[in-house]
Design an enzyme around this catalytic site. Structure first.
Site, PDB file in Angstrom:
ATOM      1  N   TYR A 141       0.800  -1.220   0.000  1.00 22.11           N
ATOM      2  CA  TYR A 141       0.000   0.000   0.000  1.00 22.11           C
ATOM      3  C   TYR A 141       0.836   1.275   0.000  1.00 22.11           C
ATOM      4  CZ  TYR A 141      -3.788  -3.210   1.248  1.00 22.11           C
ATOM      5  OH  TYR A 141      -4.694  -4.223   1.246  1.00 22.11           O
ATOM      6  N   TYR A 142       1.857   1.334   0.840  1.00 24.10           N
ATOM      7  CA  TYR A 142       2.686   2.539   0.879  1.00 24.10           C
ATOM      8  C   TYR A 142       3.376   2.760  -0.461  1.00 24.10           C
ATOM      9  CZ  TYR A 142       6.528   5.702   1.947  1.00 24.10           C
ATOM     10  OH  TYR A 142       7.426   6.751   1.908  1.00 24.10           O
ATOM     11  N   ALA A 143       3.992   1.704  -0.991  1.00 19.39           N
ATOM     12  CA  ALA A 143       4.696   1.819  -2.269  1.00 19.39           C
ATOM     13  C   ALA A 143       3.739   2.229  -3.382  1.00 19.39           C
ATOM     14  CB  ALA A 143       5.376   0.495  -2.607  1.00 19.39           C
TER      15      ALA A 143
END
Length: 333
Positions: A141-143
Site C-alpha cells: 500500500y505505501y509503495a
C-alpha cells in the site's frame, strides 16, 4: 525574498527542510494541523498556516504568494487500510498539485525509493532513475501510494500545469525520526541487536539533512523539472557500524548477535505467514523489504543527483547516527 510552503514540516525531512530554508534566507510557511503543537517551528522563524492537505481551501490559502512548495507530508504506516493511504498520499498530493498550479509555484515532491518494486531493485547494476518501474504488489500500500503520487506530479509537469520535480530518498534518519531510529533503539535497549550474516551489509541509510539539501538544490535547478532524483548514498555504513554508533548515542552497551542468514529468512517467512493468518497482509508485504535492508547491500545509486544537482552531503554516519539516537533517548517520552 523567496517564499516557500512546506507540507509535513513537523516531520523528519520537513523539519530539516524548514530549518535549512530559513538559514538560506527564505520566508518559510508551514502547513500544520495543530499550531500549538508546532510552536517550536515558529520559534525558528517559520510562519505557521493551520490546515490540511485534504482541505483544499486551507491548502490554497497556505500556498498563496509562495514561489515553491515542498511537499513532504505523507502517511508511512497505516496497517492494512489502502483507503487511508490513497486519501492522504494520493488524493493529498493531487490537492497539492492543484494548489501549486493555482499559486504559480514550483513543486518539489518528496517521493521514495518505494516506487521501485522491492523484488526488482537488487540487480546486477545499481538501481538508478533509469531502472524500469515494474508493477507493484497489490498489498504494497505505501509503495503503491508513493508511485501514484509521483505519477500525478510528473503528469502535471508534462502537461504544462506547473514546474515539478521529485526526490526519492531511501531510509532516512536524524533528529525527530519516528520510524527507523525508534524501532532500532527499542531493540538495542535489550542490550542485543541481531547481525544477520555478521552485520557486514552496507545499509540503505541517508541523513535527513542530505535529503533536505537535495530538495533545495532540485528546486533551484531549472533542468530538474520533470526529473526524479535518488537521494540514497550519502556515506556508506554497515549494520555492525550502525549498531556501534547507535550505542554511543544511547550511552549503553549493545552486543551484536550473529544470526545465520538461513535462520533469518526462515524466521521472517514464518512471521509473514503469521501476519497473513491474522489478517495483516500489508504488514506481511513489508517484511521482505525489512529483511533485505539488513541483509542486502544498498542497491541504489545517487549519481544523477551528484552530477546534475551538485548534491554533496556533509553529515557522516559517525556523527549523525550517535546524534540521532541521543536525541531519541532525550525525547522519547
Amino acid at each position: 525574498m523567496t517564499r516557500a510552503l512546506v507540507t509535513g514540516a513537523t516531520g523528519l525531512v520537513g523539519s530539516y527542510l524548514a530549518e535549512r530554508l530559513v538559514l538560506d534566507g527564505w520566508h518559510v510557511r508551514a502547513l500544520v494541523r495543530d499550531a500549538a503543537a508546532a510552536s517550536w517551528l515558529s520559534a525558528s522563524g517559520v510562519e505557521l498556516a493551520t490546515g490540511e492537505i485534504t482541505n483544499a481551501a486551507s491548502l490554497r490559502a497556505a500556498a498563496a504568494g509562495c514561489d515553491t512548495i515542498f511537499h513532504c507530508a505523507a502517511l508511512i504506516s497505516a496497517g492494512d487500510a489502502w483507503a487511508v493511504f490513497r486519501r492522504l498520499n494520493v488524493d493529498g498530493t493531487r490537492a497539492v498539485v492543484d494548489a501549486a498550479a493555482d499559486a504559480g509555484a514550483r513543486l518539489v515532491h518528496l517521493s521514495s525509493v518505494a516506487v521501485y518494486d522491492d523484488t526488482a531493485r537488487y540487480r546486477a547494476s545499481p538501481t538508478s532513475e533509469d531502472t524500469p518501474l515494474t508493477p507493484l504488489d497489490a498489498g504494497s500500500y505505501y509503495a503503491r501510494s508513493k508511485r501514484e503520487a509521483e505519477d500525478i506530479v510528473m503528469d502535471a509537469h508534462r502537461s504544462g500545469r506547473l514546474w515539478a520535480t521529485a526526490v526519492r530518498p531511501t531510509v532516512i534518519y536524524g533528529r525527530r525520526d519516528r520510524q527507523f531510529v525508534p524501532r532500532a533503539a527499542r531493540v538495542m535497549r535489550t542490550g542485543i541487536f541481531p547481525l544477520f550474516g555478521g552485520g557486514r551489509t552496507t545499509m540503505s541509510l541517508v541523513h535527513a539533512s542530505a535529503v533536505a539539501d537535495g530538495a533545495v538544490r532540485a528546486a533551484r535547478t531549472d533542468a530538474a523539472g520533470g526529473r526524479a532524483y535518488n537521494l540514497t548514498n550519502d556515506f556508506p555504513v554497515t549494520v555492525r557500524q550502525m549498531v556501534r554508533y547507535a550505542a554511543q548515542g544511547l550511552g549503553s552497551r549493545v552486543r551484536g548477535m550473529r544470526v545465520p542468514l538461513p535462520l533469518a529468512r526462515a524466521s521472517f517467512s514464518t512471521l509473514a505467514l503469521a501476519m497473513r493468518a491474522i489478517g495483516r497482509p500489508g504488514l506481511a508485504e513489508q517484511l521482505p523489504g525489512a529483511l533485505n535492508a539488513f541483509t542486502r547491500d544498498n542497491p541504489f545509486t545517487s549519481e544523477r543527483a551528484r552530477r546534475e544537482l551538485g548534491w554533496a552531503p556533509t553529515v557522516t554516519p559517525d556523527a549523525g547516527i550517535p546524534d540521532a539516537f541521543a536525541w531519541w533517548k532525550a525525547h522519547r517520552s
